[in-house]
Write an enzyme that holds these catalytic residues in place. Structure first.
Site: not given
Length: 301
Positions: A20, A45, A70, A128, A163, A191, A215, A241, A264
């Site tokens: 996502s 999302g 973002i 979130c 998640k 992340t 990444g 990941g 990524t």
């Protein structure tokens, strides 16, 4: 040779999914990648109302990956149902909708509106910030993660993947909490929180100050957490990941992941997900593996 995997009763032609936020809803990448070749597409999302996201700059390159803040910018569920789901239905691939929100009500609103939509699964982003709890992420406390899982499970007609955030002390405890509350699967890791400073400008590289690190730099952490989660729960684990190639994906599966999400790497190479599908098949041929399920959790003690 069998490359199919089954998660919560849903069979995928192969275990390679898109993560996502790194693949849009597939349309912008469809000129580079045949979406029919992928096991599934996980959308950006989506919230119950449009989100503007954070101020810019909100992406920064760092050693071994990138930082992003973002802020889950998205056009909202109305546009998504009208535009994105019909586009994805053109392809022979599984559709997984990533859901975000700032309160339990926000999540449930989206989940209920997706109940009659032709999608296969929902992935619930619990990283979130919960506005009702002073901004702590839903996924940072086991009781909060369990509560939102339980409420969504009551309302959703689709299987749900929770998640999980890596920004916790004990990932196995989080996985067990959502499993007990009714999750059909878990995906991890989201992340890691990071920061970058421009030393010449003496300013933060991101307007938000902090962002999510993704990444190859986080791959070993992700493999460890997937291994811990897979050994803590009975439900399937989806590994995310820093997966840059087929070897990374296979490593994640050997740690216990039933499927993997490519994130990524899509920014560096738009065809990478399809390349990984092909290279996993080549690995299986070279190693004499007839069924991909043989490698799930296959790491030797």
């Amino acid at each position: 040779m069998n490359t199919k995997v089954t998660i919560a009763g849903i069979t995928f032609k192969n275990p390679v999914l898109t993560a996502s936020g790194t693949f849009g809803s597939g349309e912008e990448y469809s000129q580079f990648v045949d979406l029919n070749r992928l096991g599934g597409v996980i959308t950006k999302g989506v919230a119950n109302v449009p989100w503007e996201g954070n101020p810019t700059p909100r992406v920064a390159e760092v050693y071994g990956g990138m930082l992003n803040a973002i802020g889950l910018q998205n056009p909202g569920i109305d546009v998504f149902i009208q535009r994105d789901i019909p586009f994805l239905k053109q392809f022979d691939t599984r559709i997984i909708i990533n859901v975000c929100g700032r309160s339990v009500y926000d999540y449930l609103d989206v989940v209920e509106r997706l109940n009659d939509q032709p999608v296969n699964m929902l992935e619930i982003n619990i990283s979130c910030p919960n506005v009702k709890q002073g901004g702590i992420a839903f996924g940072q406390a086991p009781n909060m993660a369990a509560h939102i899982t339980q409420e969504i499970r009551k309302k959703s007609t689709h299987p749900i993947i929770m998640k999980l955030s890596p920004n916790v002390t004990n990932i196995a405890e989080m996985a067990k909490a959502v499993e007990a509350a009714g999750a059909d699967a878990v995906s991890l890791i989201n992340t890691l929180t990071g920061m970058k400073i421009d030393v010449k400008k003496r300013k933060f590289a991101l307007a938000n100050k902090t962002g999510g690190l993704s990444g190859p730099a986080i791959h070993p952490i992700a493999v460890r957490m997937v291994y811990e989660a897979a050994h803590a729960v009975e439900i399937p684990v989806i590994g995310i990941g820093g997966i840059m190639n087929a070897e990374d994906a296979i490593e994640m599966m050997m740690a216990g992941a039933a499927a993997v999400e490519i994130g990524t790497a899509n920014f560096a190479n738009p065809t990478v997900a399809a390349d990984i599908v092909n290279d996993i098949s080549q690995f299986m041929i070279a190693e004499g593996i007839q069924d991909i399920n043989e490698i799930i959790g296959a790491v030797h003690e």
